[in-house]
Motif scaffolding. Structure first.
Motif, PDB file in Angstrom:
ATOM      1  N   VAL A  88      14.963  17.759  -7.456  1.00 33.75           N
ATOM      2  CA  VAL A  88      13.876  17.245  -8.298  1.00 33.75           C
ATOM      3  C   VAL A  88      13.795  15.726  -8.226  1.00 33.75           C
ATOM      4  O   VAL A  88      12.713  15.147  -8.015  1.00 33.75           O
ATOM      5  N   VAL A  89      14.913  15.045  -8.384  1.00 32.93           N
ATOM      6  CA  VAL A  89      14.883  13.583  -8.393  1.00 32.93           C
ATOM      7  C   VAL A  89      14.588  13.035  -6.997  1.00 32.93           C
ATOM      8  O   VAL A  89      13.898  12.018  -6.852  1.00 32.93           O
ATOM      9  N   MET A  90      15.042  13.712  -5.941  1.00 30.78           N
ATOM     10  CA  MET A  90      14.719  13.264  -4.591  1.00 30.78           C
ATOM     11  C   MET A  90      13.221  13.409  -4.309  1.00 30.78           C
ATOM     12  O   MET A  90      12.607  12.524  -3.707  1.00 30.78           O
ATOM     13  N   VAL A  91      12.617  14.495  -4.761  1.00 25.49           N
ATOM     14  CA  VAL A  91      11.163  14.660  -4.596  1.00 25.49           C
ATOM     15  C   VAL A  91      10.427  13.583  -5.380  1.00 25.49           C
ATOM     16  O   VAL A  91       9.436  13.009  -4.895  1.00 25.49           O
ATOM     17  N   LEU A  92      10.899  13.263  -6.596  1.00 27.36           N
ATOM     18  CA  LEU A  92      10.280  12.171  -7.359  1.00 27.36           C
ATOM     19  C   LEU A  92      10.417  10.837  -6.613  1.00 27.36           C
ATOM     20  O   LEU A  92       9.487  10.026  -6.605  1.00 27.36           O
ATOM     21  N   GLY A  93      11.560  10.608  -5.996  1.00 26.69           N
ATOM     22  CA  GLY A  93      11.754   9.387  -5.210  1.00 26.69           C
ATOM     23  C   GLY A  93      10.797   9.317  -4.031  1.00 26.69           C
ATOM     24  O   GLY A  93      10.253   8.256  -3.714  1.00 26.69           O
ATOM     25  N   ILE A  94      10.570  10.446  -3.374  1.00 25.16           N
ATOM     26  CA  ILE A  94       9.634  10.489  -2.244  1.00 25.16           C
ATOM     27  C   ILE A  94       8.214  10.226  -2.725  1.00 25.16           C
ATOM     28  O   ILE A  94       7.458   9.484  -2.094  1.00 25.16           O
ATOM     29  N   VAL A  95       7.839  10.809  -3.862  1.00 29.83           N
ATOM     30  CA  VAL A  95       6.496  10.595  -4.413  1.00 29.83           C
ATOM     31  C   VAL A  95       6.292   9.120  -4.758  1.00 29.83           C
ATOM     32  O   VAL A  95       5.257   8.536  -4.431  1.00 29.83           O
ATOM     33  N   VAL A  96       7.279   8.520  -5.396  1.00 28.12           N
ATOM     34  CA  VAL A  96       7.175   7.095  -5.743  1.00 28.12           C
ATOM     35  C   VAL A  96       7.106   6.236  -4.477  1.00 28.12           C
ATOM     36  O   VAL A  96       6.334   5.268  -4.401  1.00 28.12           O
ATOM     37  N   ALA A  97       7.882   6.585  -3.458  1.00 23.27           N
ATOM     38  CA  ALA A  97       7.864   5.825  -2.206  1.00 23.27           C
ATOM     39  C   ALA A  97       6.483   5.895  -1.555  1.00 23.27           C
ATOM     40  O   ALA A  97       5.943   4.876  -1.114  1.00 23.27           O
ATOM     41  N   PHE A  98       5.896   7.092  -1.498  1.00 21.20           N
ATOM     42  CA  PHE A  98       4.566   7.212  -0.899  1.00 21.20           C
ATOM     43  C   PHE A  98       3.508   6.495  -1.729  1.00 21.20           C
ATOM     44  O   PHE A  98       2.574   5.909  -1.185  1.00 21.20           O
ATOM     45  N   ARG A  99       3.652   6.523  -3.040  1.00 17.55           N
ATOM     46  CA  ARG A  99       2.707   5.783  -3.891  1.00 17.55           C
ATOM     47  C   ARG A  99       2.787   4.290  -3.590  1.00 17.55           C
ATOM     48  O   ARG A  99       1.763   3.611  -3.446  1.00 17.55           O
ATOM     49  N   ASN A 100       3.994   3.766  -3.450  1.00 16.42           N
ATOM     50  CA  ASN A 100       4.155   2.351  -3.123  1.00 16.42           C
ATOM     51  C   ASN A 100       3.618   2.026  -1.731  1.00 16.42           C
ATOM     52  O   ASN A 100       3.027   0.959  -1.513  1.00 16.42           O
ATOM     53  N   ILE A 101       3.810   2.925  -0.780  1.00 13.15           N
ATOM     54  CA  ILE A 101       3.299   2.702   0.575  1.00 13.15           C
ATOM     55  C   ILE A 101       1.777   2.678   0.563  1.00 13.15           C
ATOM     56  O   ILE A 101       1.143   1.840   1.225  1.00 13.15           O
ATOM     57  N   ILE A 102       1.160   3.560  -0.200  1.00 14.24           N
ATOM     58  CA  ILE A 102      -0.304   3.574  -0.302  1.00 14.24           C
ATOM     59  C   ILE A 102      -0.799   2.290  -0.961  1.00 14.24           C
ATOM     60  O   ILE A 102      -1.805   1.712  -0.532  1.00 14.24           O
ATOM     61  N   ARG A 103      -0.077   1.806  -1.971  1.00 16.13           N
ATOM     62  CA  ARG A 103      -0.473   0.544  -2.616  1.00 16.13           C
ATOM     63  C   ARG A 103      -0.356  -0.619  -1.639  1.00 16.13           C
ATOM     64  O   ARG A 103      -1.215  -1.510  -1.613  1.00 16.13           O
ATOM     65  N   ILE A 104       0.684  -0.628  -0.811  1.00 17.45           N
ATOM     66  CA  ILE A 104       0.853  -1.693   0.195  1.00 17.45           C
ATOM     67  C   ILE A 104      -0.282  -1.625   1.211  1.00 17.45           C
ATOM     68  O   ILE A 104      -0.840  -2.645   1.600  1.00 17.45           O
ATOM     69  N   ALA A 105      -0.639  -0.423   1.640  1.00 14.19           N
ATOM     70  CA  ALA A 105      -1.678  -0.263   2.666  1.00 14.19           C
ATOM     71  C   ALA A 105      -3.068  -0.634   2.134  1.00 14.19           C
ATOM     72  O   ALA A 105      -3.899  -1.118   2.882  1.00 14.19           O
ATOM     73  N   ASN A 106      -3.305  -0.444   0.852  1.00 14.82           N
ATOM     74  CA  ASN A 106      -4.619  -0.733   0.275  1.00 14.82           C
ATOM     75  C   ASN A 106      -4.771  -2.185  -0.173  1.00 14.82           C
ATOM     76  O   ASN A 106      -5.859  -2.592  -0.553  1.00 14.82           O
ATOM     77  N   ARG A 107      -3.693  -2.968  -0.130  1.00 11.57           N
ATOM     78  CA  ARG A 107      -3.762  -4.363  -0.542  1.00 11.57           C
ATOM     79  C   ARG A 107      -4.586  -5.158   0.460  1.00 11.57           C
ATOM     80  O   ARG A 107      -4.416  -5.025   1.674  1.00 11.57           O
ATOM     81  N   ARG A 108      -5.482  -5.958  -0.046  1.00 11.05           N
ATOM     82  CA  ARG A 108      -6.325  -6.783   0.837  1.00 11.05           C
ATOM     83  C   ARG A 108      -5.532  -7.979   1.357  1.00 11.05           C
ATOM     84  O   ARG A 108      -4.774  -8.581   0.611  1.00 11.05           O
ATOM     85  N   PRO A 109      -5.721  -8.328   2.602  1.00  8.75           N
ATOM     86  CA  PRO A 109      -5.015  -9.492   3.139  1.00  8.75           C
ATOM     87  C   PRO A 109      -5.536 -10.778   2.504  1.00  8.75           C
ATOM     88  O   PRO A 109      -6.695 -10.889   2.127  1.00  8.75           O
ATOM     89  N   ASP A 110      -4.641 -11.744   2.371  1.00 11.15           N
ATOM     90  CA  ASP A 110      -5.029 -13.024   1.759  1.00 11.15           C
ATOM     91  C   ASP A 110      -5.901 -13.834   2.673  1.00 11.15           C
ATOM     92  O   ASP A 110      -5.843 -13.807   3.832  1.00 11.15           O
TER      93      ASP A 110
END
Length: 110
Positions: A88-110
């Motif tokens: 359960v906690v490993m799946v939560l860690g994977i979900v949080v990791a993918f959420r952070n990766i999506i946030r990084i990918a959607n960030r606009r370049p400066d």
């Protein structure tokens, strides 16, 4: 010889000019050598890739570690080790990791 600048020896100007030419060539070679090969954009992309990799490994590894600790603590109290907390906690860690990766990918370049 006098102290006046106009009273130079005839070969002195040629030596100074040759020295200035060699210095200019050395500066050009140093600029060429120290110039980044692919530019600053490639460096930024490399850093972003490393950050994405760190998020993914950290999410999976951190989730697995915390889940294992949870399982061990529950196992101490119940007398048997179960792996439900790890999963359960490993799946939560994977979900949080993918959420952070999506946030990084959607960030606009400066």
């Amino acid at each position: 010889m006098s102290d006046e600048p106009s009273a130079r020896e005839p070969g002195e100007d040629a030596r100074i000019d040759a020295l200035e030419e060699r210095l200019r060539a050395a500066r050009e070679r140093e600029e060429e050598r120290s110039r980044p090969a692919l530019g600053a954009e490639a460096d930024a992309n490399y850093r972003m890739g490393n950050r994405v990799l760190a998020e993914l490994i950290g999410g999976i590894g951190g989730g697995a570690l915390i889940g294992w600790v949870v399982d061990e603590v529950i196992g101490w109290f119940t007398g048997k080790a179960q792996h439900g907390g790890l999963v359960v906690v490993m799946v939560l860690g994977i979900v949080v990791a993918f959420r952070n990766i999506i946030r990084i990918a959607n960030r606009r370049p400066d």
